[in-house]
Motif scaffolding. Sequence first.
Motif, PDB file in Angstrom:
ATOM      1  N   GLN A 132      72.203  49.189  65.047  1.00 57.80           N
ATOM      2  CA  GLN A 132      72.965  48.388  65.606  1.00 57.80           C
ATOM      3  C   GLN A 132      73.075  48.537  67.217  1.00 57.80           C
ATOM      4  N   ARG A 133      73.888  49.981  67.347  1.00 52.22           N
ATOM      5  CA  ARG A 133      74.176  49.640  68.435  1.00 52.22           C
ATOM      6  C   ARG A 133      73.170  50.943  69.342  1.00 52.22           C
ATOM      7  N   GLU A 134      71.775  51.357  68.729  1.00 51.11           N
ATOM      8  CA  GLU A 134      70.616  51.607  69.476  1.00 51.11           C
ATOM      9  C   GLU A 134      69.355  50.322  69.113  1.00 51.11           C
ATOM     10  N   ARG A 135      69.922  49.711  68.318  1.00 52.29           N
ATOM     11  CA  ARG A 135      68.670  48.665  68.456  1.00 52.29           C
ATOM     12  C   ARG A 135      68.836  47.373  69.832  1.00 52.29           C
ATOM     13  N   ALA A 136      70.580  48.000  70.092  1.00 48.64           N
ATOM     14  CA  ALA A 136      71.559  47.043  71.009  1.00 48.64           C
ATOM     15  C   ALA A 136      70.431  47.393  72.852  1.00 48.64           C
ATOM     16  N   TRP A 137      71.288  48.828  72.339  1.00 46.41           N
ATOM     17  CA  TRP A 137      70.682  49.469  74.306  1.00 46.41           C
ATOM     18  C   TRP A 137      68.889  49.105  73.940  1.00 46.41           C
TER      19      TRP A 137
END
Length: 123
Positions: A60-65
């Motif tokens: 989720q963090r990677e998708r947000a960035w």
Amino acid sequence: MSAPYKQDLPPQGGFPAIKYKRNLPTKGPGGALIFGVVGAICTFGFWRVGQGNLEKRELQRERAWARIHLVPALLAENDRDIYRREQAALVREKEIMKDVKGWEVGAKAYHSKRYTPASIVVI
């Protein structure tokens, strides 16, 4: 006088003990072993759920960035598309209204210095 019958007496040393207890063979593992195995399986399962949650959070963090870094490119692409559509609309408007005297092609309906995007997009 002697008795005409013979009395029945227990044998010398008494009768053997009567086996009244259930003598069932033990089948399978004991309760403590089953409880330990179930506890180990539950512990392993909770550990795997925790690992999955960590991986999901990282994705989720990677998708947000990724979205954060893609926003400028997507906005620029959208701006180019809007500009192209507005220019095509002006050409269509000029062609349609060529016979009307006093018609200004591209004149704003709202007399303001602020940019107001078209509320209807013609595709």
